[in-house]
Design a protein around this motif. Structure first.
Motif, PDB file in Angstrom:
ATOM      1  N   LEU A 117      22.680 -23.228  -4.700  1.00 37.04           N
ATOM      2  CA  LEU A 117      22.991 -23.646  -6.063  1.00 37.04           C
ATOM      3  C   LEU A 117      21.944 -23.163  -7.066  1.00 37.04           C
ATOM      4  CD1 LEU A 117      24.129 -27.329  -5.422  1.00 37.04           C
ATOM      5  CD2 LEU A 117      25.474 -25.225  -5.305  1.00 37.04           C
ATOM      6  N   SER A 161      25.040 -31.951  -9.706  1.00 37.51           N
ATOM      7  CA  SER A 161      25.619 -32.930  -8.774  1.00 37.51           C
ATOM      8  C   SER A 161      27.099 -32.674  -8.562  1.00 37.51           C
ATOM      9  CB  SER A 161      25.425 -34.355  -9.306  1.00 37.51           C
ATOM     10  OG  SER A 161      24.063 -34.673  -9.398  1.00 37.51           O
ATOM     11  N   ALA A 191      27.496 -29.696  -6.312  1.00 34.86           N
ATOM     12  CA  ALA A 191      27.164 -30.041  -4.923  1.00 34.86           C
ATOM     13  C   ALA A 191      28.294 -30.840  -4.275  1.00 34.86           C
ATOM     14  CB  ALA A 191      25.860 -30.836  -4.885  1.00 34.86           C
ATOM     15  N   LYS A 228      30.628 -29.924  -0.927  1.00 35.96           N
ATOM     16  CA  LYS A 228      30.876 -30.825   0.200  1.00 35.96           C
ATOM     17  C   LYS A 228      32.372 -31.037   0.428  1.00 35.96           C
ATOM     18  CE  LYS A 228      30.181 -35.435   2.031  1.00 35.96           C
ATOM     19  NZ  LYS A 228      29.723 -36.814   1.811  1.00 35.96           N
ATOM     20  N   VAL A 264      23.795 -27.843   1.094  1.00 32.72           N
ATOM     21  CA  VAL A 264      23.513 -26.963  -0.041  1.00 32.72           C
ATOM     22  C   VAL A 264      22.037 -26.628  -0.021  1.00 32.72           C
ATOM     23  CG1 VAL A 264      25.376 -27.853  -1.488  1.00 32.72           C
ATOM     24  CG2 VAL A 264      23.097 -28.898  -1.631  1.00 32.72           C
ATOM     25  N   ILE A 303      20.510 -34.018  -6.726  1.00 31.89           N
ATOM     26  CA  ILE A 303      21.604 -33.869  -5.751  1.00 31.89           C
ATOM     27  C   ILE A 303      21.598 -35.017  -4.759  1.00 31.89           C
ATOM     28  CG2 ILE A 303      22.474 -32.443  -3.861  1.00 31.89           C
ATOM     29  CD1 ILE A 303      21.287 -30.010  -5.393  1.00 31.89           C
ATOM     30  N   VAL A 333      20.332 -31.200   1.953  1.00 35.90           N
ATOM     31  CA  VAL A 333      19.796 -30.214   1.009  1.00 35.90           C
ATOM     32  C   VAL A 333      18.623 -29.470   1.630  1.00 35.90           C
ATOM     33  CG1 VAL A 333      18.752 -29.853  -1.264  1.00 35.90           C
ATOM     34  CG2 VAL A 333      20.474 -31.642  -0.956  1.00 35.90           C
TER      35      VAL A 333
END
Length: 279
Positions: free
Chosen positions: A70, A78, A81, A85, A92, A135, A143
């Motif tokens: 990202l 957010s 992300a 998902k 990510v 995130i 992450v």
């Protein structure tokens, strides 16, 4: 383990590439759909719907894990992300380099580089840490933290914010691959010094202490003088104070408590550590 990091402009291009990479033995895929040197990609990476479509095409094309890289240059990282998902991403990584211009030659009126580049290293670590925290506070997805990691303490910062892994790029370019075992050794030494049996004991601990701005409790504070001696010929605190609260009288630095607004700038720029904030 080999993680193949790739980018393309359409879901079909990505799906074709990753199917080949899986056959060649890649253990996982990282979709670098936020490359700041490719302006169209950076724009795409700001749109959650586009990220969903690209990620879904790749996830459906392979059986190995897929991670989406990202960018910080988005209005809502957010949301992006969460889209990754929802499309089936295993995680990510954050963040990619940040689009910038290295500088301008004033004599020739030419940029140092003839195009935009990706800024990396120490300069982007605060941005990356904020992105990782954001995130993990809002999206339930692993992450991998990226940005400005050159010491063990840097890696631990990401882990304390909840990152599952970290990635090191610029430090390897500048110092060679030997920096990796050095960083690992520094991390192990810190954990041992603090009585931690494994890194999982500190993962996410700092995230618990993060607050929204409107949750902050503001208390009046003023700068106070400690007994530490000033550096010779230093007047950084006096020159930097925008409120005129700091002065030097008879060779001694003093703070006018009526003028001090408690911003803390002087405590940050004092090389001797002579100033501190107190109530």
């Amino acid at each position: 383990m080999v993680i193949a990091s790739i980018f393309a402009h359409t879901p079909s291009e990505l799906a074709y590439m990753v199917s080949k990479l899986e056959k060649f033995g890649a253990d996982a895929i990282e979709l670098s759909v936020s490359n700041p040197m490719a302006e169209s990609l950076e724009i795409l990476a700001s749109h959650a719907d586009t990220i969903f479509d690209m990620t879904r095409a790749v996830v459906q094309a392979v059986k190995i894990p897929v991670v989406v890289k990202l960018t910080q240059n988005t209005t809502n990282i957010s949301k992006v992300a969460k889209a990754a998902k929802a499309a089936g991403a295993a995680g990510v990584s954050a963040i990619n380099t940040v689009r910038g211009i290295l500088g301008i030659d004033l004599e020739t009126a030419k940029p140092t580089l003839s195009t935009y580049g990706g800024i990396s290293g120490d300069y982007i670590r605060p941005l990356a840490l904020a992105s990782v925290a954001t995130i993990l506070q809002t999206a339930d997805i692993p992450v991998s933290g990226i940005g400005g990691i050159s010491r063990g303490s840097h890696a631990l910062e990401y882990i304390m914010l909840g990152a599952s892994t970290v990635q090191i790029g610029t430090a390897v370019m500048l110092s060679g691959k030997g920096v990796i075992p050095t960083i690992e050794a520094e991390m192990k030494a810190w954990l041992k010094q603090h009585g931690c049996r494994n890194i999982g004991e500190i993962r996410g601990q700092a995230l618990k202490n993060m607050k929204a701005f409107d949750e902050m409790r503001f208390e009046p504070a003023v700068s106070t003088i400690t007994g530490v001696a000033c550096k010779e010929n230093c007047s950084r605190c006096i020159d930097g104070c925008m409120y005129g609260a700091i002065s030097r009288r008879s060779g001694t630095v003093s703070v006018d408590r009526q003028k001090c607004m408690g911003c803390g700038l002087c405590t940050s720029i004092c090389p001797a550590g002579k100033l501190s904030l107190g109530l």
